[in-house]
Design a protein around this motif. Sequence first.
Motif, PDB file in Angstrom:
ATOM      1  N   MET A  48       0.820  -1.089   0.544  1.00 24.76           N
ATOM      2  CA  MET A  48       0.287  -0.062   0.162  1.00 24.76           C
ATOM      3  C   MET A  48       1.083   0.892   0.054  1.00 24.76           C
ATOM      4  N   SER A  49       0.120   1.810  -1.181  1.00 25.81           N
ATOM      5  CA  SER A  49       0.930   3.771  -0.689  1.00 25.81           C
ATOM      6  C   SER A  49       0.418   4.079   0.619  1.00 25.81           C
ATOM      7  N   VAL A  50       1.446   5.420   1.143  1.00 27.88           N
ATOM      8  CA  VAL A  50       0.756   6.103   1.933  1.00 27.88           C
ATOM      9  C   VAL A  50      -0.923   6.443   2.205  1.00 27.88           C
ATOM     10  N   ALA A  51      -1.249   6.947   1.068  1.00 26.64           N
ATOM     11  CA  ALA A  51      -2.301   7.471   0.972  1.00 26.64           C
ATOM     12  C   ALA A  51      -3.791   5.435   0.978  1.00 26.64           C
ATOM     13  N   GLN A  52      -3.037   4.882   0.763  1.00 26.57           N
ATOM     14  CA  GLN A  52      -3.957   4.073   0.449  1.00 26.57           C
ATOM     15  C   GLN A  52      -4.161   3.748   1.888  1.00 26.57           C
ATOM     16  N   LYS A  53      -2.740   3.097   3.173  1.00 24.42           N
ATOM     17  CA  LYS A  53      -2.481   3.299   4.469  1.00 24.42           C
ATOM     18  C   LYS A  53      -3.754   3.982   5.168  1.00 24.42           C
ATOM     19  N   THR A  54      -3.826   5.357   4.643  1.00 23.14           N
ATOM     20  CA  THR A  54      -4.481   6.172   5.782  1.00 23.14           C
ATOM     21  C   THR A  54      -5.901   5.797   5.316  1.00 23.14           C
ATOM     22  N   ARG A  55      -5.824   5.681   4.234  1.00 24.83           N
ATOM     23  CA  ARG A  55      -7.948   5.928   4.505  1.00 24.83           C
ATOM     24  C   ARG A  55      -8.110   4.065   4.937  1.00 24.83           C
ATOM     25  N   MET A  56      -7.191   2.767   4.787  1.00 21.44           N
ATOM     26  CA  MET A  56      -7.403   1.807   5.606  1.00 21.44           C
ATOM     27  C   MET A  56      -7.430   1.779   6.811  1.00 21.44           C
ATOM     28  N   PHE A  57      -6.469   2.649   7.517  1.00 21.06           N
ATOM     29  CA  PHE A  57      -6.470   3.827   8.697  1.00 21.06           C
ATOM     30  C   PHE A  57      -7.866   3.643   9.238  1.00 21.06           C
ATOM     31  N   GLU A  58      -8.294   4.562   8.864  1.00 18.15           N
ATOM     32  CA  GLU A  58      -9.388   5.901   8.453  1.00 18.15           C
ATOM     33  C   GLU A  58     -10.359   4.475   9.048  1.00 18.15           C
ATOM     34  N   LEU A  59     -10.468   3.491   7.942  1.00 16.43           N
ATOM     35  CA  LEU A  59     -11.506   2.581   8.060  1.00 16.43           C
ATOM     36  C   LEU A  59     -11.840   1.922   9.688  1.00 16.43           C
ATOM     37  N   LEU A  60     -10.749   1.550   9.497  1.00 15.80           N
ATOM     38  CA  LEU A  60     -10.583   0.270  10.351  1.00 15.80           C
ATOM     39  C   LEU A  60     -11.125   1.190  12.030  1.00 15.80           C
ATOM     40  N   VAL A  61     -10.657   2.376  11.959  1.00 17.15           N
ATOM     41  CA  VAL A  61     -11.369   3.049  13.145  1.00 17.15           C
ATOM     42  C   VAL A  61     -12.131   3.291  13.070  1.00 17.15           C
ATOM     43  N   LYS A  62     -13.565   3.747  12.335  1.00 17.42           N
ATOM     44  CA  LYS A  62     -14.610   3.409  11.466  1.00 17.42           C
ATOM     45  C   LYS A  62     -15.520   2.440  11.952  1.00 17.42           C
ATOM     46  N   LEU A  63     -14.721   1.482  11.980  1.00 16.26           N
ATOM     47  CA  LEU A  63     -15.248   0.131  12.373  1.00 16.26           C
ATOM     48  C   LEU A  63     -16.179   0.163  14.024  1.00 16.26           C
ATOM     49  N   GLY A  64     -14.445   0.750  14.384  1.00 17.07           N
ATOM     50  CA  GLY A  64     -14.849   0.503  15.373  1.00 17.07           C
ATOM     51  C   GLY A  64     -13.064  -0.682  16.458  1.00 17.07           C
ATOM     52  N   PHE A  65     -12.248  -0.488  16.262  1.00 20.10           N
ATOM     53  CA  PHE A  65     -11.002  -0.983  15.856  1.00 20.10           C
ATOM     54  C   PHE A  65     -10.754  -0.996  16.725  1.00 20.10           C
ATOM     55  N   LYS A  66      -9.613  -1.124  18.060  1.00 20.99           N
ATOM     56  CA  LYS A  66      -9.798   0.045  19.406  1.00 20.99           C
ATOM     57  C   LYS A  66      -7.936  -0.906  19.212  1.00 20.99           C
ATOM     58  N   GLU A  67      -7.587  -1.594  18.417  1.00 20.51           N
ATOM     59  CA  GLU A  67      -5.989  -2.220  18.300  1.00 20.51           C
ATOM     60  C   GLU A  67      -5.873  -2.244  17.711  1.00 20.51           C
ATOM     61  N   ILE A  68      -4.628  -1.366  16.651  1.00 19.98           N
ATOM     62  CA  ILE A  68      -4.592  -2.025  15.307  1.00 19.98           C
ATOM     63  C   ILE A  68      -2.868  -1.847  14.352  1.00 19.98           C
ATOM     64  N   GLU A  69      -2.426  -3.151  14.426  1.00 14.68           N
ATOM     65  CA  GLU A  69      -0.969  -3.038  14.209  1.00 14.68           C
ATOM     66  C   GLU A  69      -0.888  -1.983  12.567  1.00 14.68           C
ATOM     67  N   ILE A  70      -0.317  -1.221  12.541  1.00 18.42           N
ATOM     68  CA  ILE A  70       0.134  -0.209  11.337  1.00 18.42           C
ATOM     69  C   ILE A  70       1.002  -0.894  10.861  1.00 18.42           C
ATOM     70  N   GLY A  71       2.448  -1.557  10.967  1.00 14.32           N
ATOM     71  CA  GLY A  71       4.081  -1.751  10.479  1.00 14.32           C
ATOM     72  C   GLY A  71       4.447  -2.259  11.174  1.00 14.32           C
ATOM     73  N   PHE A  72       5.692  -2.297  10.603  1.00 15.01           N
ATOM     74  CA  PHE A  72       7.309  -2.523  11.074  1.00 15.01           C
ATOM     75  C   PHE A  72       7.859  -1.713  11.019  1.00 15.01           C
ATOM     76  N   PRO A  73       7.762  -0.779  11.411  1.00 12.71           N
ATOM     77  CA  PRO A  73       8.599   0.733  11.025  1.00 12.71           C
ATOM     78  C   PRO A  73       9.965   0.241  11.619  1.00 12.71           C
ATOM     79  N   ALA A  74      10.567  -1.057  12.208  1.00  8.03           N
ATOM     80  CA  ALA A  74      12.042  -1.030  12.043  1.00  8.03           C
ATOM     81  C   ALA A  74      13.011  -1.074  10.918  1.00  8.03           C
ATOM     82  N   ALA A  75      11.233  -2.131   9.825  1.00  4.66           N
ATOM     83  CA  ALA A  75      12.288  -2.677   8.691  1.00  4.66           C
ATOM     84  C   ALA A  75      12.065  -2.220   7.715  1.00  4.66           C
TER      85      ALA A  75
END
Length: 564
Positions: A48-75
Amino acid sequence: MAFDHRKYVAFKPVAKTDRRWPDKVIETAPTWCAVDLRDGNQALVKPMSVAQKTRMFELLVKLGFKEIEIGFPAASQPDFDFCRKLIEEDRIPEDVKIQVLTQARPELIERTYEALAGARKAIVHVYNSTSTVQREQVFGLDRDGIRDIAVNGAKLVRDIAARHPETEWTFQYSPESFTGTELDFAAEVIDAVSEVWRPEEGQPMIINLPATVEMATPNVFADQIEWICDNIKRREHISISVHTHNDRGCAVAAAELAVMAGADRVEGTLMGNGERTGNMDLVTMAMNLYSQGIDPTLDLSGMAEITEVVEACTEISTHPRHPYAGELVFTAFSGSHQDAIRKCLARRKDGEIWNVAYLPIDPFDVGRRYEEVVRINSQSGKGGVAYVLERDYNISLPRWLQIEFSKVVQREAETNGGEIDSLTIHRLFEDRYLKVHADWALRSYDLHRDEEGVHAEVSVGRDASPVRLDGHGLGAVEAVSEALEKRFGISIAVEAYDEFALGEGTNANALACIRLTASGRHCSAAALAEDTTSATLQALFSAVAQAVGVDMPKKEVEVETAGA
């Protein structure tokens, strides 16, 4: 043979005689953690691009997820940048914890905390592989060496977190490839990690038990989870999480049984996107709970939006048979299924418990329409065809006409192939039953009773030269039939007759359907009119027209015209 089952050996089940999970029932939803932006993303051909990731994150928040794994930032630099974007732009709601993954390596753990600087709440998810095959063939380490990796990683996670007290930290450890790890060794490593983190002293701690590769039936995974819950230390202070993959096609079942076996938390992705055959499908498991009257704590009512966003972000189409979300999952082509659905929906009253044949949930709950439930092709039967006419045109057919008309529709489907839409069904019904030839159009009627029963005086035909008929009978149909027999030299035997009042707001208020034999020929017709008598008489004329020809007979008798 290249296809040789002898190269494989059966997975050894857990030697357990005290299993309790088979008697358990799921009564509340687990804690959900969506890993679409990490595990799901790393499985994509095109991440995913940054725009796609942002859109997916916003959907997950909207659906009610309280724990969201956003990536592997060190890799990955894109994962690092995305984590910083969410934090610096304050895109994370106060009640949502972001989760990031890292291997149990010092430089990666340090980099992970750099990415999380300034976060309100975060889960640091550290892992190392513990399975027999990984120890022996990948790392070349014994049990002590693998346990030391986990312990040293846990210490560094603890120590760096202490430098950032402004963040509410949760620590998570995964013995990767848990299902391929000896249970006693898995418990040994888990206990060694919890000894470092000390959850009994208040540090929130999650132990995530992944079926990194699904290796056995779901019941075996449930045994493994129950065994761990029974045998690790500090269990009452630890949240047990599961992360199942779908190599055997059983990821949802394995997660459900794991919750029955004691798991508190479930990781997965929307629509099951993930490596190889995919991850556990959060939509399916949550909707499974919903269908059992359990609050899934997620709002999945906008299923069309969910599939749209997932498809746009992953560039993977949703299968039309995907549980709850696919285009065809609430669609019945089978005739018997359609008939059962139609009857159940007709009987159901608002507010009643959902109990409709072939529909495990109300399609309306996920934003679908009843229009999508019954669709017609060559496999469809009378129930489906009747349902479409009722639903779209307020036309109810008697059973005998349902059977007869369904054959008309089936022939059309077999001739043209594929699905028959609602407009085509209505056109076929009009052409076959409702169309009125001008020579047989009812113009006027007068019915009254006398000593012989009902006396009918009827005008039928074209405006310029209508034919006037009169006859007697016990009722209107019999009286007009007698008039037709007398005037045109035919014999009429009515075999079936039904009339229906239509709903308010329609141009026609009545429908009549009739089947008869006229001079040895079987004929059926229907008519719509403002009143039931007009509809009945017009249906009778249209049926007789099929027997004697659509042109009004002129030669057999002398024709009396109106006003003659």
